[in-house]
Scaffold this motif. Structure first.
Motif, mmCIF file in Angstrom:
data_model
loop_
_atom_site.group_PDB
_atom_site.id
_atom_site.type_symbol
_atom_site.label_atom_id
_atom_site.label_comp_id
_atom_site.label_asym_id
_atom_site.label_seq_id
_atom_site.Cartn_x
_atom_site.Cartn_y
_atom_site.Cartn_z
ATOM 1 N N THR A 56 19.701 -9.084 3.305
ATOM 2 C CA THR A 56 18.673 -8.880 4.325
ATOM 3 C C THR A 56 17.762 -7.718 3.924
ATOM 4 O O THR A 56 16.543 -7.768 4.108
ATOM 5 N N ARG A 57 18.362 -6.659 3.379
ATOM 6 C CA ARG A 57 17.557 -5.503 2.973
ATOM 7 C C ARG A 57 16.601 -5.878 1.835
ATOM 8 O O ARG A 57 15.450 -5.456 1.808
ATOM 9 N N ARG A 58 17.097 -6.694 0.891
ATOM 10 C CA ARG A 58 16.228 -7.150 -0.213
ATOM 11 C C ARG A 58 15.076 -7.986 0.336
ATOM 12 O O ARG A 58 13.922 -7.825 -0.056
ATOM 13 N N GLN A 59 15.392 -8.872 1.285
ATOM 14 C CA GLN A 59 14.340 -9.733 1.861
ATOM 15 C C GLN A 59 13.325 -8.921 2.667
ATOM 16 O O GLN A 59 12.148 -9.276 2.718
ATOM 17 N N ALA A 60 13.800 -7.862 3.295
ATOM 18 C CA ALA A 60 12.880 -7.012 4.057
ATOM 19 C C ALA A 60 11.890 -6.333 3.109
ATOM 20 O O ALA A 60 10.697 -6.205 3.407
ATOM 21 N N LEU A 61 12.374 -5.943 1.927
ATOM 22 C CA LEU A 61 11.478 -5.344 0.928
ATOM 23 C C LEU A 61 10.474 -6.381 0.433
ATOM 24 O O LEU A 61 9.296 -6.077 0.232
ATOM 25 N N ALA A 62 10.944 -7.630 0.258
ATOM 26 C CA ALA A 62 10.053 -8.711 -0.185
ATOM 27 C C ALA A 62 8.981 -8.960 0.879
ATOM 28 O O ALA A 62 7.796 -9.109 0.555
ATOM 29 N N TRP A 63 9.384 -8.976 2.134
ATOM 30 C CA TRP A 63 8.434 -9.165 3.255
ATOM 31 C C TRP A 63 7.357 -8.099 3.194
ATOM 32 O O TRP A 63 6.169 -8.371 3.346
ATOM 33 N N SER A 65 6.345 -6.332 0.559
ATOM 34 C CA SER A 65 5.429 -6.394 -0.573
ATOM 35 C C SER A 65 4.504 -7.609 -0.492
ATOM 36 O O SER A 65 3.467 -7.646 -1.139
ATOM 37 N N GLU A 66 4.871 -8.615 0.322
ATOM 38 C CA GLU A 66 3.989 -9.795 0.480
ATOM 39 C C GLU A 66 2.917 -9.599 1.521
ATOM 40 O O GLU A 66 2.060 -10.460 1.703
ATOM 41 N N ARG A 67 2.972 -8.507 2.253
ATOM 42 C CA ARG A 67 1.996 -8.341 3.342
ATOM 43 C C ARG A 67 0.638 -7.932 2.836
ATOM 44 O O ARG A 67 0.517 -7.195 1.883
#
Ligand code: NAD
Ligand code: MG
Length: 390
Positions: free
Chosen positions: A379-386, A388-390
């Motif tokens: 979840t923490r990795r996906q939050a970082l991905a979210w 950087s995609e913004r």
């Protein structure tokens, strides 16, 4: 029935350099006849930990940040305290004998020490709500298996624990946690758009660490507390009510099926629930402020507002979905609060990231501790991905 007070208790304070840690140590310092600090731990702030060691002379001190080990060792040289560092030392010392382990590390970093104290079958005074949310099923199962006792320090849960008294589970209709509403209770959504970290960490009634202060401002704190109560009191989410009560005098209530409501009241001072847990089953005379009820203007209670504070509803949804949903929401929220505090996202983005992570999660099956840790990390990795995609 007469009960004589117990002798001196040893207290292991995990998160001693924090806000709950300071309140706990204040009570220990007032009562050297009743309490002794046996273990003190800190995260990164080695100077603060050393100062506490000099004052409280515990048997062990642990700094979580291993790069500070030498600094801790030289800081405690000449005392009888043994210095340790790192996550493994935290978990080991959490299992060491203490009459009460105070679990007051913030965030999921508190999970392994808490679980280790539970597996040692001890008495755990628990402030660290994130572990109960991320891994509630495992903690309660292991507590039963090893005969551990969980005493809530979170003020609302401590209030419910006190008001529950000796009732049977089926005699309780519901419980209520009160919420102050946080610093932004009377703001519109538009007015919340530009809230800064400095504004969010200034709570009207309580003085607390940064993470829990931001959680109070978004009302995710109440969401985490609903999930915490579901775990601690074994009730479904719809029997854990929330009322906004800006004066913070009533902290929690138990509604019985026979029509009685028992409420716990007290000053907005975390030493009240902590004193209750440290002295339990006794009561401690620590010079507490006795609130003057005639001086109170009102004791109003309001329904929460899910439109302006969507995090509470998200937490209820996570609780209903069960499985990994609370773990995901908790990890997403820790990341969101971190992003907000370091200025990367806005205040309202906290709820956006939390919702995004809940929507993109997949259902889980059987839950082991390794699964929980994997889901938390993912979840923490996906939050970082979210981010950087913004
Ligand atoms: P805080 O930030 O003031 O203190 C946190 C403590 O944890 C510090 O000792 C810090 O050094 C330590 N820590 C942080 N990261 C760590 C890591 N990775 N490894 C090991 N140690 C680490 O927080 P607080 O306000 O004292 O809150 C502690 C816990 O109690 C939180 O879970 C919070 O939700 C809960 N709680 C706090 C209050 C309150 O009034 N402060 C009330 C109810 C519940
Ligand atoms: Mg609370």
């Amino acid at each position: 029935m007469a009960r004589s007070p117990q002798g001196q208790k040893s207290i292991a304070v995990f998160g001693a350099t924090g806000s709950i840690g300071a309140s706990t140590l204040d009570l220990i310092a007032r009562h050297p006849d009743r309490f002794r600090a046996s273990v003190l731990t800190g995260g990164k702030n080695v100077e603060a930990l050393i100062a506490l060691v000099q004052h409280f002379k515990p048997d062990h001190a642990v700094i979580a940040d291993e790069s500070q080990y030498e600094a801790l060792k030289s800081g405690v040289a000449g005392t009888s305290t043994i210095a340790h560092a790192g996550a493994a030392a935290l978990a080991d010392l959490a299992a060491a004998e203490a009459d009460v382990m105070v679990s007051a590390i913030t965030g999921t970093a508190g999970l392994l020490p808490t679980l280790s104290a539970v597996r040692a079958g001890g008495v755990i005074a628990i402030a660290n709500k994130e572990s109960l949310v991320a891994a509630g099923g495992i903690i309660t199962r292991e507590a039963q298996r090893h005969g551990a006792t969980l005493l809530p320090i979170d003020s609302e849960h401590n209030a419910v624990f006190q008001a529950w008294a000796h009732a049977r589970h089926d005699e309780v209709a519901s419980i209520t946690l009160t919420a102050s509403g946080g610093p932004f209770w009377s703001r519109s959504l538009a007015e919340m758009q530009d809230i800064t970290p400095a504004q969010a960490v200034k709570h009207p009634n309580w003085s607390m660490g940064q993470k829990v202060s931001v959680d109070s401002a978004t009302m995710m704190n109440k969401g985490l507390e609903v999930m915490e109560a579901v775990v601690l009191f074994d009730l479904p989410e719809d029997r854990v009510k929330v009322l906004v009560h800006p004066s913070s005098v009533v902290h929690g209530m138990v509604q019985y099926r026979d029509g009685s409501i028992l409420a716990q009241m007290g000053a907005a001072d975390m030493r009240v629930p902590i004193a209750h847990a440290l002295a339990w089953p006794d009561r401690l005379d620590w010079d507490a402020e006795q609130i003057d009820l005639t001086a109170l203007a009102d004791l109003a209670f309001h329904a929460p507002d899910d439109d302006r504070f969507p995090c509470l509803a998200l937490a209820r949804e996570a609780s209903r979905r069960g499985g990994f949903a609370p773990t995901v929401l908790n990890a997403a929220n820790e990341m969101a609060v971190e992003f907000f505090l370091n200025g990367t996202i806005g205040f309202l983005d906290i709820a956006r990231l939390n919702r995004h992570m809940m929507e993109s999660m997949t259902a889980g099956g059987d839950i082991t501790l390794d699964d929980i840790i994997a889901v938390d990390q993912d979840t923490r990795r996906q939050a970082l991905a979210w981010l950087s995609e913004r």
